[in-house]
Design a protein around this motif. Sequence first.
Motif, PDB file in Angstrom:
ATOM      1  N   ALA A  17      25.903  53.644-108.962  1.00  0.00           N
ATOM      2  CA  ALA A  17      27.006  54.603-108.959  1.00  0.00           C
ATOM      3  C   ALA A  17      27.766  54.664-110.272  1.00  0.00           C
ATOM      4  O   ALA A  17      28.372  55.672-110.581  1.00  0.00           O
ATOM      5  N   PHE A  18      27.761  53.604-111.040  1.00  0.00           N
ATOM      6  CA  PHE A  18      28.588  53.566-112.250  1.00  0.00           C
ATOM      7  C   PHE A  18      27.723  53.563-113.499  1.00  0.00           C
ATOM      8  O   PHE A  18      26.524  53.355-113.450  1.00  0.00           O
ATOM      9  N   ALA A  19      28.371  53.732-114.613  1.00  0.00           N
ATOM     10  CA  ALA A  19      27.663  53.815-115.900  1.00  0.00           C
ATOM     11  C   ALA A  19      27.118  52.457-116.307  1.00  0.00           C
ATOM     12  O   ALA A  19      27.475  51.417-115.751  1.00  0.00           O
ATOM     13  N   VAL A  79      35.804  47.354-109.742  1.00  0.00           N
ATOM     14  CA  VAL A  79      35.452  48.476-108.852  1.00  0.00           C
ATOM     15  C   VAL A  79      36.587  49.490-108.834  1.00  0.00           C
ATOM     16  O   VAL A  79      36.357  50.709-108.908  1.00  0.00           O
ATOM     17  N   GLN A  80      37.839  48.994-108.773  1.00  0.00           N
ATOM     18  CA  GLN A  80      38.988  49.904-108.782  1.00  0.00           C
ATOM     19  C   GLN A  80      39.041  50.700-110.089  1.00  0.00           C
ATOM     20  O   GLN A  80      39.300  51.911-110.077  1.00  0.00           O
ATOM     21  N   THR A  87      37.348  58.920-110.383  1.00  0.00           N
ATOM     22  CA  THR A  87      38.333  59.867-109.855  1.00  0.00           C
ATOM     23  C   THR A  87      38.886  60.742-110.970  1.00  0.00           C
ATOM     24  O   THR A  87      39.039  61.954-110.804  1.00  0.00           O
ATOM     25  N   ALA A  88      39.184  60.126-112.111  1.00  0.00           N
ATOM     26  CA  ALA A  88      39.690  60.894-113.260  1.00  0.00           C
ATOM     27  C   ALA A  88      38.650  61.914-113.713  1.00  0.00           C
ATOM     28  O   ALA A  88      38.980  63.063-114.020  1.00  0.00           O
ATOM     29  N   ALA A  89      37.398  61.486-113.735  1.00  0.00           N
ATOM     30  CA  ALA A  89      36.327  62.414-114.133  1.00  0.00           C
ATOM     31  C   ALA A  89      36.223  63.563-113.146  1.00  0.00           C
ATOM     32  O   ALA A  89      36.042  64.723-113.544  1.00  0.00           O
ATOM     33  N   VAL A  90      36.369  63.255-111.856  1.00  0.00           N
ATOM     34  CA  VAL A  90      36.303  64.301-110.835  1.00  0.00           C
ATOM     35  C   VAL A  90      37.495  65.251-110.986  1.00  0.00           C
ATOM     36  O   VAL A  90      37.352  66.469-110.874  1.00  0.00           O
TER      37      VAL A  90
END
Length: 187
Positions: A17-19, A79-80, A87-90
Amino acid sequence: MTKRLLPFLLAFSCTTAFAQDDPLPRLIQERQQMVQQYEAAAAQRNAFLANKPSKKDLQEVVDALKGIIRKDTEIVRAVQAAMLRKTAAVVVENQQVKQLANVAQTDQTSTRERFHDLENQIANLQERDRQRGKKLQELQSTADEATQARTSRELLAAALAALSAGLLFYVLKLRGRLSAAPARRRK
């Protein structure tokens, strides 16, 4: 067993899920090492204490558990932070989509207005064309009337010219007779 499986599932889901620059896989590996240290410390038994752990062994277990708890806290924070970035990207993407939608709406409104203007121009041009056609018909009928009047005048002038020529010829003929008659009388 489920304690060991949970970090693997968390690591797998988080790494997909993450980079790649995400610290989460490294933190999970460190936690797994700490769990192994904990298991090794918990398994130690002292032969002098009737196979019971010594105070030092218990302290190692406590220290290992504290390390696991600290590592779990780091993982939760990572994770947060990743979720915050996501969330910021969204949010940014959502704002861009809204901005694009706004631009599209503005373009659509502008296109509608331009289309309406073009329809009005077409209607105006059609009205002008209709008026020009009407005026052209009026001018054509005026020209036809003028042509008929000129033709009538020309025919009248030609008839009068022919009549005048006929009269002139008749007058000359009569003169010729009149001048011939006195000459006959003189002889």
